[in-house]
Design a protein around this motif. Structure first.
Motif, mmCIF file in Angstrom:
data_model
loop_
_atom_site.group_PDB
_atom_site.id
_atom_site.type_symbol
_atom_site.label_atom_id
_atom_site.label_comp_id
_atom_site.label_asym_id
_atom_site.label_seq_id
_atom_site.Cartn_x
_atom_site.Cartn_y
_atom_site.Cartn_z
ATOM 1 N N ARG A 1 15.344 -2.132 -10.448
ATOM 2 C CA ARG A 1 15.332 -2.595 -9.061
ATOM 3 C C ARG A 1 15.852 -1.456 -8.189
ATOM 4 N N THR A 2 14.999 -0.964 -7.306
ATOM 5 C CA THR A 2 15.305 0.242 -6.538
ATOM 6 C C THR A 2 15.624 -0.105 -5.100
ATOM 7 N N LYS A 3 16.740 0.456 -4.590
ATOM 8 C CA LYS A 3 17.085 0.301 -3.182
ATOM 9 C C LYS A 3 16.457 1.437 -2.392
ATOM 10 N N VAL A 4 15.845 1.104 -1.271
ATOM 11 C CA VAL A 4 15.199 2.103 -0.429
ATOM 12 C C VAL A 4 16.249 2.762 0.460
ATOM 13 N N ASP A 5 16.348 4.088 0.406
ATOM 14 C CA ASP A 5 17.315 4.801 1.243
ATOM 15 C C ASP A 5 16.670 5.897 2.077
ATOM 16 N N MET A 6 15.333 5.970 2.045
ATOM 17 C CA MET A 6 14.585 6.935 2.849
ATOM 18 C C MET A 6 13.356 6.240 3.428
ATOM 19 N N ALA A 7 12.876 6.737 4.567
ATOM 20 C CA ALA A 7 11.702 6.133 5.193
ATOM 21 C C ALA A 7 10.405 6.536 4.500
ATOM 22 N N HIS A 8 10.451 7.513 3.589
ATOM 23 C CA HIS A 8 9.255 8.048 2.934
ATOM 24 C C HIS A 8 8.234 8.510 3.967
ATOM 25 N N ASN A 9 8.745 8.962 5.072
ATOM 26 C CA ASN A 9 8.018 9.651 6.128
ATOM 27 C C ASN A 9 9.102 10.426 6.868
ATOM 28 N N ASP A 10 9.127 11.740 6.687
ATOM 29 C CA ASP A 10 10.272 12.509 7.166
ATOM 30 C C ASP A 10 10.446 12.434 8.675
ATOM 31 N N TYR A 11 9.364 12.222 9.395
ATOM 32 C CA TYR A 11 9.445 12.156 10.854
ATOM 33 C C TYR A 11 10.088 10.836 11.292
ATOM 34 N N PHE B 1 0.832 -1.198 0.000
ATOM 35 C CA PHE B 1 0.000 0.000 0.000
ATOM 36 C C PHE B 1 0.869 1.252 0.000
ATOM 37 N N GLY B 2 0.329 2.295 -0.647
ATOM 38 C CA GLY B 2 1.049 3.567 -0.672
ATOM 39 C C GLY B 2 2.389 3.463 -1.356
ATOM 40 N N SER B 3 2.449 2.767 -2.497
ATOM 41 C CA SER B 3 3.723 2.543 -3.204
ATOM 42 C C SER B 3 4.755 1.920 -2.265
ATOM 43 N N ASN B 4 4.299 0.900 -1.533
ATOM 44 C CA ASN B 4 5.149 0.119 -0.615
ATOM 45 C C ASN B 4 5.576 0.890 0.630
ATOM 46 N N ARG B 5 4.906 1.987 0.937
ATOM 47 C CA ARG B 5 5.281 2.748 2.126
ATOM 48 C C ARG B 5 5.040 1.962 3.410
ATOM 49 N N ILE B 6 3.984 1.152 3.440
ATOM 50 C CA ILE B 6 3.710 0.361 4.644
ATOM 51 C C ILE B 6 4.886 -0.554 4.950
ATOM 52 N N THR B 7 5.417 -1.197 3.914
ATOM 53 C CA THR B 7 6.585 -2.068 4.100
ATOM 54 C C THR B 7 7.794 -1.264 4.585
ATOM 55 N N ILE B 8 8.021 -0.114 3.975
ATOM 56 C CA ILE B 8 9.176 0.717 4.357
ATOM 57 C C ILE B 8 9.056 1.148 5.821
ATOM 58 N N TRP B 9 7.862 1.574 6.228
ATOM 59 C CA TRP B 9 7.675 2.006 7.624
ATOM 60 C C TRP B 9 7.873 0.843 8.589
ATOM 61 N N ARG B 10 7.376 -0.330 8.209
ATOM 62 C CA ARG B 10 7.539 -1.503 9.082
ATOM 63 C C ARG B 10 9.008 -1.876 9.254
ATOM 64 N N GLU B 11 9.787 -1.688 8.217
ATOM 65 C CA GLU B 11 11.212 -2.008 8.299
ATOM 66 C C GLU B 11 12.002 -0.917 9.025
ATOM 67 N N THR B 12 11.501 0.324 8.976
ATOM 68 C CA THR B 12 12.222 1.445 9.581
ATOM 69 C C THR B 12 12.039 1.494 11.093
ATOM 70 N N ILE B 13 10.836 1.226 11.577
ATOM 71 C CA ILE B 13 10.536 1.361 13.008
ATOM 72 C C ILE B 13 11.456 0.521 13.893
ATOM 73 N N PRO B 14 11.738 -0.759 13.556
ATOM 74 C CA PRO B 14 12.687 -1.510 14.397
ATOM 75 C C PRO B 14 14.087 -0.902 14.418
ATOM 76 N N LEU B 15 14.502 -0.250 13.342
ATOM 77 C CA LEU B 15 15.822 0.378 13.311
ATOM 78 C C LEU B 15 15.901 1.559 14.274
ATOM 79 N N ILE B 16 14.768 2.232 14.479
ATOM 80 C CA ILE B 16 14.739 3.316 15.460
ATOM 81 C C ILE B 16 15.011 2.765 16.853
ATOM 82 N N GLY B 17 14.432 1.605 17.156
ATOM 83 C CA GLY B 17 14.649 0.983 18.457
ATOM 84 C C GLY B 17 16.075 0.511 18.681
ATOM 85 N N GLU B 18 16.810 0.227 17.607
ATOM 86 C CA GLU B 18 18.189 -0.223 17.756
ATOM 87 C C GLU B 18 19.106 0.896 18.243
ATOM 88 N N ARG B 19 18.870 2.128 17.789
ATOM 89 C CA ARG B 19 19.703 3.279 18.188
ATOM 90 C C ARG B 19 18.764 4.458 18.472
#
Length: 457
Positions: A367-377, A319-337
């Motif tokens: 094939r595109t590598k994701v380098d931004m959370a696509h949510n600036d916050y 959904f949202g051009s794969n934004r849901i997947t990107i957000w799900r992958e980003t949130i655990p990284l916030i918890g790491e640091r």
């Protein structure tokens, strides 16, 4: 005696107005020239070209300010001391203090980053520590010395008009100014090349961010100054820009303008009773929309279907051009640091996420590598830590509250509306040097207008 008094007053006026004049020149360049400039290579090199332009323009501006103060220091018109520095700090607004603290945390994040080779310039989008410091420096200078002036909006008409004309020609299948390679056009996006590009801004998402700044600013200024016939040029530009935004299909921009309109509209209502009625109407419409989405059957198809699926607990990663997947992958990284993040603009180094574009269900060669959370916050939290995000959001909240309380002043209304719509759309997008400097200038002008209002009281 008269000559001496006149000379003293002239000197005083010069020293008071010089910094404001320098800042006005910078804003005119950034509003008129920067969005219109694309450089050699067209879209293939537009981010680097815009970044170099930003560094040159902002670097010259900040250098002129520095030289100005050094001259005053050499003439002993300024006497640096601990007491004077404390006085300067006390004169800063709450937003300025918060953003200075935010910049300090970004510096600490860069020092603690496991990717020291990336933090200064960033992994690839030029959003590293150097750019963060440029943004904060622009804000500090504009909020200190800038004054909102109506002609800024008329200067913005030049890049808006240019982008409207070029975008409409590109949407018609043309290639004006040879921004695309000779064998490509807009409709080859995500098929023969990765991404979609329009106008002199570049990526369609960034063009929508640009429109989220200028459309509310133009409309709000027109609403307050509609008796001036020149304002109708601003209104016409806003209407056509909105049409281009709809044609580009960028949902983030449409959401940003819609939410902004819902919040801005009650500021023009005549009394509290009308505002309460408006609030009740919005609540009823929102409840009706939620009820409709709850019973919507065609889930997962289109923006409406995706919203219904999310509400019904059936959200998919695509959904949202794969934004849901990107957000799900980003949130655990916030918890790491959580305290200092991975370092400015290093999220792409920590995310192991790739997407293959599909057209009618058939995978393309890109094939595109994701380098931004696509949510600036989320991006800020992952890169520089949760504390830096809290400082940034708190600074925005203070500006937002000040905007609501002082929206009768034209400068506050116009700049605050632009900042609001940009901040809403960037929840689904990302900061980039192509449009972010304009946001920081509008924010600086808003803070300055609020400080003037506060001092007047």
């Amino acid at each position: 005696m008269i000559g001496k008094n006149f000379g003293a007053k002239l000197h005083q006026a010069f020293t008071q107005d010089t910094l404001s004049a320098i800042t006005s020149c910078f804003i005119v360049v950034m509003f008129g020239f920067f969005p219109s400039f694309w450089g050699p290579g067209g879209y293939t090199n537009i981010t680097f070209t815009k970044y170099c332009c930003l560094l040159i323009c902002s670097g010259l501006y900040l250098l002129v300010l520095l030289v100005y103060w050094l001259v005053k220091l050499c003439r002993r018109e300024v006497k640096p001391s601990l007491r004077s520095l404390l006085r300067v700090w006390q004169n800063f607004s709450a937003v300025q203090k918060l953003l200075l603290a935010y910049a300090l945390l970004c510096c600490l994040s860069a020092l603690a980053s496991p990717y020291p080779q990336l933090v200064w310039w960033g992994e690839g989008r030029y959003e590293g520590l150097a750019t963060v410091l440029v943004y904060v420096s622009i804000f500090m200078a504009v909020s200190s010395f800038g004054r909102f002036k109506p002609y800024y909006l008329y200067v913005l008409l030049l890049p808006v008009f240019l982008n409207i004309v070029i975008s409409l020609l590109q949407l018609g299948g043309g290639n004006p100014l040879a921004l695309y390679p000779s064998y490509l056009n807009y409709y080859d996006g995500n098929i023969l090349y990765s991404g979609e590009f329009l106008g002199t801004i570049g990526n369609t998402g960034l063009l929508s961010a640009f429109f989220c700044l200028v459309i509310p600013a133009f409309v709000c200024y027109f609403a307050r100054q509609y008796r001036d016939w020149r304002c109708y040029a601003l209104l016409a530009a806003a209407i056509v820009s909105f049409f281009v935004l709809i044609r580009s299909g960028v949902a983030a921009g449409l959401v940003g303008l819609t939410v902004g309109l819902v919040i801005i509209l009650p500021l023009f209502l005549p009394n509290k009773r009308a505002r309460w009625l408006y609030l009740a109407l919005i609540i009823l419409l929102l409840a009706a929309l939620l009820l409709f989405l709850w019973q919507y059957d065609d889930t997962g198809n289109g923006l409406l279907g995706e919203a219904a699926a999310i509400l019904q607990g059936q959200a998919e990663g695509s959904f949202g051009s794969n934004r849901i997947t990107i957000w799900r992958e980003t949130i655990p990284l916030i918890g790491e640091r959580p305290l200092l993040g991975g370092g400015p603009d290093t999220l792409g180094e920590r995310l192991d996420l790739y997407f293959t574009r599909e057209v009618d269900g058939i995978p393309t060669a890109y094939r595109t590598k994701v380098d931004m959370a696509h949510n600036d916050y989320l991006n800020i939290a992952a890169n520089t830590g949760i504390p830096s995000l809290l400082l940034y959001v708190l600074a925005l909240a203070i500006s937002f509250i000040g905007w609501l309380k002082n929206s009768r002043q034209t400068a506050v209304l116009v700049c605050g509306a632009a900042v609001l719509c940009y901040c809403v759309q960037i929840f689904f997008s990302f900061s980039l040097c192509i449009t972010a400097p304009l946001f920081w200038i509008f924010w600086g002008l808003l803070d300055n207008a609020l400080r003037i209002k506060k001092n007047a009281r």
